[in-house]
Design an enzyme around this catalytic site. Structure first.
Site, PDB file in Angstrom:
ATOM      1  N   TYR A 187      -8.496   6.116   1.809  1.00  0.00           N
ATOM      2  CA  TYR A 187      -9.794   6.420   1.221  1.00  0.00           C
ATOM      3  C   TYR A 187     -10.590   5.143   0.981  1.00  0.00           C
ATOM      4  O   TYR A 187     -11.778   5.054   1.310  1.00  0.00           O
ATOM      5  CB  TYR A 187      -9.596   7.201  -0.082  1.00  0.00           C
ATOM      6  CG  TYR A 187     -10.888   7.455  -0.810  1.00  0.00           C
ATOM      7  CD1 TYR A 187     -11.795   8.403  -0.338  1.00  0.00           C
ATOM      8  CD2 TYR A 187     -11.208   6.730  -1.965  1.00  0.00           C
ATOM      9  CE1 TYR A 187     -12.998   8.625  -1.006  1.00  0.00           C
ATOM     10  CE2 TYR A 187     -12.409   6.958  -2.634  1.00  0.00           C
ATOM     11  CZ  TYR A 187     -13.297   7.896  -2.139  1.00  0.00           C
ATOM     12  OH  TYR A 187     -14.481   8.116  -2.783  1.00  0.00           O
ATOM     13  N   GLU A 188      -9.941   4.164   0.336  1.00  0.00           N
ATOM     14  CA  GLU A 188     -10.609   2.894   0.101  1.00  0.00           C
ATOM     15  C   GLU A 188     -11.011   2.229   1.424  1.00  0.00           C
ATOM     16  O   GLU A 188     -12.063   1.614   1.539  1.00  0.00           O
ATOM     17  CB  GLU A 188      -9.689   1.978  -0.702  1.00  0.00           C
ATOM     18  CG  GLU A 188      -9.304   2.557  -2.066  1.00  0.00           C
ATOM     19  CD  GLU A 188      -8.126   1.821  -2.671  1.00  0.00           C
ATOM     20  OE1 GLU A 188      -7.597   0.948  -1.945  1.00  0.00           O
ATOM     21  OE2 GLU A 188      -7.761   2.104  -3.811  1.00  0.00           O
ATOM     22  N   HIS A 189     -10.115   2.406   2.365  1.00  0.00           N
ATOM     23  CA  HIS A 189     -10.372   1.810   3.688  1.00  0.00           C
ATOM     24  C   HIS A 189     -11.613   2.419   4.322  1.00  0.00           C
ATOM     25  O   HIS A 189     -12.428   1.722   4.934  1.00  0.00           O
ATOM     26  CB  HIS A 189      -9.143   2.025   4.558  1.00  0.00           C
ATOM     27  CG  HIS A 189      -9.197   1.297   5.858  1.00  0.00           C
ATOM     28  ND1 HIS A 189      -8.508   1.712   6.964  1.00  0.00           N
ATOM     29  CD2 HIS A 189      -9.876   0.195   6.219  1.00  0.00           C
ATOM     30  CE1 HIS A 189      -8.758   0.898   7.953  1.00  0.00           C
ATOM     31  NE2 HIS A 189      -9.586  -0.047   7.519  1.00  0.00           N
TER      32      HIS A 189
END
Length: 547
Positions: free
Chosen positions: A464-466
């Site tokens: 998700y952060e990626h």
């Protein structure tokens, strides 16, 4: 029998009579150890010539191989010895009668220390030698294929060719000889016979007499002395030399070209050809013209010495000529050289940029440090994201992110990093709050550092952060991405398509096993690549700006 008795009686009578009364006599002098070839004064075609030693009345053998032998009109001494001094008689006979004999007087002088050529070894002047400045090497015509090595005046060698002396075949020419040129001139030459080389020297006295009228010295009308001829490389050129040689036809008339003091005709080169002609005008003025044809001008010709020599009975005159490239040719040559030099410099710069680009950029950053920061609203120099380890086991990646990376980039080089997990504020514990907070930190960062490991493929939280980071990097194009491959991933097929796109565009910076030995060495290849992709820093770590 009557014929042989008649010949013997003539020989007896001839040998018993004094030379000045009945015999034709000649005189030859020689140095001990040199070759000597004497010639019978009498010569009748189709007659037999026999040689005798006058003192012993013994015939000279006609077979080669002996030190003294005869052949027709000539008598050889190879070489001379002191005991050869004496008189020798030659008979010219046919089947019916013999002419009166002729004698040749031979005197052999020994070499003495301090005496080069005794003045007694000399020959009379030729006709016309007194004032013309031409000296002929004595007796050289008796020696077939002789080669003159050097000329001497009063035992001192002459230096030539020069402005004063001209040595041509068997002649020595003296330019406008004054009284100081009088003296004994010796030609020293070599003679080869039967595979052996012998030395020969002959001396002649030269006298300068004052005359009321004398021939005119040759005059070169063109080219002028030290003139310059404009040429082009690779093109032919013809250089003409015209000289006035005197009034009426001249006994000696030479107009020729020399290249580096060698006759152009004697050069073993098809590039040089000489055409010469002589003509007389209506007022009986006699001229000679020699044209030097150069088939193709080369660079070596620009450094060569070309000279035209005109020669008559009074002496010689010489004019020198230089070849020079035309001005336009100079310009083209310099232009070509300049272009070639520029191309070489560009090639070197490309090579240096390819192999030393990173070192050059880092060195320039150290030397030319900025004094102003760009007001870009950024807080962090780089934001670091990585796959977290869900177990409590020791993990090198987390150690690298929390220990090695901040120590090198923050402590040693003054960068400010935002590391996920280290820089989280209280209240960001929920997934949504953490995602929003991390997105804000990404937007406040100038670089995005992504740690690539095999765990990246299976880490849902990181995915998700990626996605947020890649969206900002690729879609909004606000952040430059730095990919650190800490472990070998392979062909990257398990990674997201957007991440594979970045890898295809700029590649990754790989952490290798050798870097583990000195992980904090900021001058290693790995850290140089990381610093190269980081933004430029101010010398004070308080300010920074992006590039």
């Amino acid at each position: 029998q009557l014929l042989y008795f008649h010949m013997g009686l003539r020989v007896f009578l001839a040998l018993s009579l004094p030379c000045p009364v009945v015999l034709v006599c000649s005189h030859d002098d020689a140095m001990e150890g040199e070759a000597l070839v004497v010639k019978c004064p009498r010569d009748r075609p189709n007659r037999t010539i026999t040689w005798y030693h006058t003192q012993t009345n013994l015939p000279i053998p006609a077979e080669e191989g002996e030190r003294i032998f005869s052949s027709g009109r000539f008598l050889w001494f190879l070489p001379t010895a002191k005991e050869d001094s004496g008189t020798y008689t030659c008979f010219v006979c046919d089947f019916s009668k013999c002419t009166m004999p002729s004698t040749v007087s031979v005197m052999v002088y020994p070499y003495k220390r301090g005496i080069c050529f005794p003045s007694r070894i000399r020959y009379p002047n030729d006709t016309g030698t007194l004032t013309s400045g031409k000296i002929v090497c004595p007796t050289i015509d008796n020696y077939e294929n002789a080669t003159i090595v050097k000329w001497y005046k009063d035992c001192k060698p002459l230096q030539g060719p020069s402005e004063k002396y001209l040595m041509r075949e068997k002649y020595l020419f003296i330019k406008c000889p004054p009284k100081t040129d009088e003296g004994y001139y010796t030609c020293y030459f070599t003679y080869m016979h039967g595979g052996n080389v012998y030395n020969v020297s002959a001396t002649r006295r030269f006298i300068v007499e004052e005359t009321v009228s004398s021939p005119i010295l040759a005059q070169i009308q063109y080219p002028t002395d030290n003139s310059v001829i404009q040429v082009e490389l690779g093109s032919p050129v013809n250089i003409s030399c015209k000289a006035f040689l005197g009034i009426g036809k001249q006994n000696i008339a030479v107009v020729t070209w020399n290249v580096n003091e060698t006759k152009a005709e004697a050069l073993n080169s098809l590039r040089f050809q000489v055409d010469c002609q002589f003509f007389r005008e209506s007022d009986r003025r006699y001229y000679g013209e020699s044209i030097l044809n150069i088939e193709k001008v080369k660079e070596e010709d620009l450094l060569s010495n070309f000279s035209c020599t005109a020669l008559n009975e009074m002496g010689f005159v010489m004019h020198k000529v230089m070849l020079q490239l035309k001005a336009g040719h100079h310009h083209n040559t310099y232009l070509i050289i300049g272009i070639l030099v520029l191309l070489v410099i560009i090639a070197l710069l490309v090579i240096l940029h390819h192999f030393f680009q990173i070192n050059i950029v880092l060195l320039c950053r150290e030397i030319f440090k900025p004094y102003k920061t760009q007001n870009d609203g950024k807080i962090y120099d780089a934001c670091v994201i990585y796959p977290k380890n869900r177990t409590n086991e020791a993990n090198f990646v987390e150690y690298f992110v929390h220990q090695i990376l901040p120590d090198v980039l923050e402590n040693k080089h003054g960068y400010k990093l935002c590391i996920h997990g280290r820089d989280m504020l209280p209240g960001e514990g929920t997934l949504l709050d953490a995602a929003n907070a991390f997105e804000m930190r990404i937007l406040k960062s100038r670089r995005l550092i992504i740690i690539l490991t095999p765990q990246l493929i299976e880490c849902e939280e990181f995915a998700y952060e990626h996605q947020i980071a890649l969206y900002n990097a690729l879609i909004q194009n606000d952040i430059k991405v730095i990919l650190l491959e800490m472990e070998t991933i392979g062909d990257y097929k398990g990674l997201q398509e957007s991440l594979r796109h970045i890898i295809k565009q700029q590649g990754t910076i790989k952490w290798k096993e050798k870097h583990t030995q000195s992980p904090y060495a900021s001058n290693s290849t790995f850290w140089k690549h990381v610093r190269y992709h980081m933004p430029v820093r101010h010398k004070s770590s308080q300010f920074s700006y992006a590039v």
